[in-house]
Design an enzyme around this catalytic site. Structure first.
Site, PDB file in Angstrom:
ATOM      1  N   GLU A 135     -15.411 -12.910  69.465  1.00  0.00           N
ATOM      2  CA  GLU A 135     -16.613 -12.654  68.652  1.00  0.00           C
ATOM      3  C   GLU A 135     -17.725 -13.683  68.891  1.00  0.00           C
ATOM      4  O   GLU A 135     -17.504 -14.897  68.780  1.00  0.00           O
ATOM      5  CB  GLU A 135     -16.229 -12.638  67.159  1.00  0.00           C
ATOM      6  N   LYS A 159     -12.384 -13.117  55.632  1.00  0.00           N
ATOM      7  CA  LYS A 159     -12.372 -12.714  57.054  1.00  0.00           C
ATOM      8  C   LYS A 159     -13.121 -13.743  57.894  1.00  0.00           C
ATOM      9  O   LYS A 159     -12.703 -14.125  58.993  1.00  0.00           O
ATOM     10  CB  LYS A 159     -12.987 -11.320  57.212  1.00  0.00           C
ATOM     11  N   ASP A 198       1.479 -17.775  65.954  1.00  0.00           N
ATOM     12  CA  ASP A 198       1.568 -16.397  65.463  1.00  0.00           C
ATOM     13  C   ASP A 198       0.461 -16.166  64.420  1.00  0.00           C
ATOM     14  O   ASP A 198       0.601 -16.546  63.258  1.00  0.00           O
ATOM     15  CB  ASP A 198       2.973 -16.212  64.853  1.00  0.00           C
ATOM     16  N   HIS A 234     -26.818 -14.140  65.977  1.00  0.00           N
ATOM     17  CA  HIS A 234     -26.017 -13.292  66.860  1.00  0.00           C
ATOM     18  C   HIS A 234     -26.824 -12.781  68.045  1.00  0.00           C
ATOM     19  O   HIS A 234     -26.275 -12.432  69.072  1.00  0.00           O
ATOM     20  CB  HIS A 234     -25.535 -12.037  66.109  1.00  0.00           C
TER      21      HIS A 234
HETATM   22  C1  MEV Z   1     -18.270 -11.987  60.482  1.00  0.00           C
HETATM   23  O1  MEV Z   1     -17.234 -11.921  61.435  1.00  0.00           O
HETATM   24  C2  MEV Z   1     -17.884 -12.913  59.345  1.00  0.00           C
HETATM   25  C3  MEV Z   1     -18.853 -12.892  58.151  1.00  0.00           C
HETATM   26  O2  MEV Z   1     -19.029 -11.555  57.703  1.00  0.00           O
HETATM   27  C4  MEV Z   1     -18.217 -13.741  57.066  1.00  0.00           C
HETATM   28  C5  MEV Z   1     -18.899 -13.655  55.731  1.00  0.00           C
HETATM   29  O3  MEV Z   1     -19.553 -12.649  55.432  1.00  0.00           O
HETATM   30  O4  MEV Z   1     -18.737 -14.621  54.956  1.00  0.00           O
HETATM   31  C6  MEV Z   1     -20.210 -13.442  58.537  1.00  0.00           C
END
Ligand code: MEV
Length: 439
Positions: A105, A279, A295, A393
């Site tokens: 990513e 995430k 793992d 990004h």
């Molecule tokens: C993207 O991979 C992760 C984010 O969505 C985390 C977040 O929203 O805190 C930017």
């Protein structure tokens, strides 16, 4: 402040060192890949052979030999690779680290480095990890007398632990091994937890072996029937955490700190937001876990089940303001990783990644991983609560689109730059530009 690209921050103090090894490498992202590798090799003392493993394409560059891959899993047809980046600027418990991250990513590595640079202003991360205690679960069914079964387990605890420890003398000699037993009753079933100190291993294998070995004894003692015997990935006796003070001026001032906290609060109230928040944490954590050959599914399972341990899914980080208005961030989660054994011992690049980190124990690696998780989350929230993450990004995203449209070498930057200028970062436009400029 942006999520993706590295950007200078307004530092009010510096913890950069003179004479000591420093992970604060200015302009690292601007270097050619070979130059970056040389800097990492100098920092970590990599040999020419180790460097070459990263540089060469083809058979020589393989982290795992084809014949090993063929034995690692079933039906192998090849080897699947990921980019490996280095997060700079990390200072954890007073020591500087360059952090290998394997991830596909865009922006994650840059964001972690950026957060680490801001944390560095006030001394970096303070991290900790508990003893490496893993839980093995033994499910016992058809118990007629719960009280009697419990008493029998308690009276024979030493015998059970001895039998478990007979399965791995090496671990016991290292100071690890089965240490204790806990018993829970869930509805009509008894669940026995075998607590095993796995030292520097991830530990699933030894825990499973021990659980299987003691199962017949448990049946005898309880008069019940053992069904499952398996490690638990909710490794809540093997926690790691990190804390950092993020300087308010380095963040952009008091308003930014307030905006950050408003954004953070959303995750505390809403599981839909908390899932994305966590995430983002796992973006950083998994990338280091993968780079060190561990793992990551186990880490994911542990993190999310820990986030839901109160019955309400919560963010894995906490933030608040200190008395000077700086932002304090903290993370805590189970981190069941190893520095010995498992696939990481067969994976040559994972071994070199551990050398780059210079880690001496699983505890130290867990502390690093927790710090990266906090850094990643801080970077994401800082961007989200101010300019948004898309800006950061953009550049790498545009380059990826250019590559998809067939651009090669210098063409990639030319096509990406044109799309950014036009504000049209799309595959169809990239293809048009390729035709227009390169025929
Ligand atoms: C993207 O991979 C992760 C984010 O969505 C985390 C977040 O929203 O805190 C930017």
């Amino acid at each position: 402040m942006i999520y993706g690209k590295l950007k200078k921050v307004n530092c009010v103090a510096s913890h950069d060192m003179v004479g000591e090894k420093s992970s604060r490498i200015s302009g690292f992202y601007r270097l050619e890949m070979e130059e970056r590798l040389s800097k990492v090799a100098d920092f970590s003392g990599l040999s020419e052979e180790e460097k070459n493993l990263f540089l060469k394409n083809g058979e020589l560059s393989l982290a795992i030999d084809r014949s090993i891959a063929d034995r690692m899993i079933e039906n192998v047809i090849g080897i699947f690779e990921l980019p490996l980046g280095i997060a700079t600027n990390f200072r954890i418990n007073g020591k500087d680290y360059l952090i290998p991250m394997a991830i596909e990513e865009t922006s994650v590595v840059a964001a972690a480095s950026n957060a680490a640079r801001i944390a560095r202003v006030r001394g970096g991360f303070t991290a900790w990890a508990s003893e490496p205690l893993m839980i093995g679960q033994i499910q016992v069914l058809r118990i007629k007398d719960k009280e009697k079964a419990l008493r029998s387990i308690q009276e024979n605890k030493v015998k059970i632990l001895e039998l478990a420890n007979a399965q791995d003398k090496v671990l016991v000699n290292l100071g690890g091994g089965a240490k204790d037993i806990e018993v829970r009753f869930l509805d009509d079933m008894m669940v026995l937890h075998l607590l095993v100190d796995v030292r520097d291993a991830m530990g699933a294998n030894v825990v499973n072996t021990m659980c299987e070995a003691v199962a017949p004894m448990i049946e005898e003692l309880t008069g019940g029937k053992v069904r499952l015997r398996i490690v638990s990935n909710l490794a809540d006796k093997r926690l790691a955490g990190a804390r950092a003070v993020f300087d308010k001026d380095a963040m952009g001032g008091e308003d930014v700190v307030n905006a950050f906290l408003e954004g953070y609060r959303f995750a505390t109230l809403d599981p839909y937001r908390a899932a994305t928040h966590n995430k983002g944490i796992m973006n950083g954590i998994d990338a280091v876990v993968i780079a060190t050959g561990n793992d990551w599914r186990a880490i994911e399972a542990g993190a999310h089940s820990y986030a839901a341990r109160t019955g309400k899914y919560q963010p894995l980080t906490k933030y608040w303001k200190d008395e000077d208005g700086n932002l304090v961030g903290e993370i805590e989660l189970p981190i069941a990783i190893g520095t010995v054994g498992g696939a990481s011992s067969l994976h040559r690049k994972a071994q070199i990644c551990k050398k780059i980190l210079g880690v001496k124990s699983a505890k130290e690696l867990a502390e690093i991983i927790a710090s990266v998780g906090l850094a990643q989350n801080f970077a994401a929230l800082l961007a989200l609560s101010t300019v948004g993450i898309q800006k950061g990004h953009m550049e790498l995203h545009a380059q990826n689109i250019a590559v998809m449209a067939g651009a090669k070498g210098e063409q990639i930057d030319v096509i990406a730059q044109r799309m950014i200028e036009e504000g049209k970062i799309r595959l169809d436009r990239a293809k048009e530009l390729m035709k227009e400029l390169y025929g």
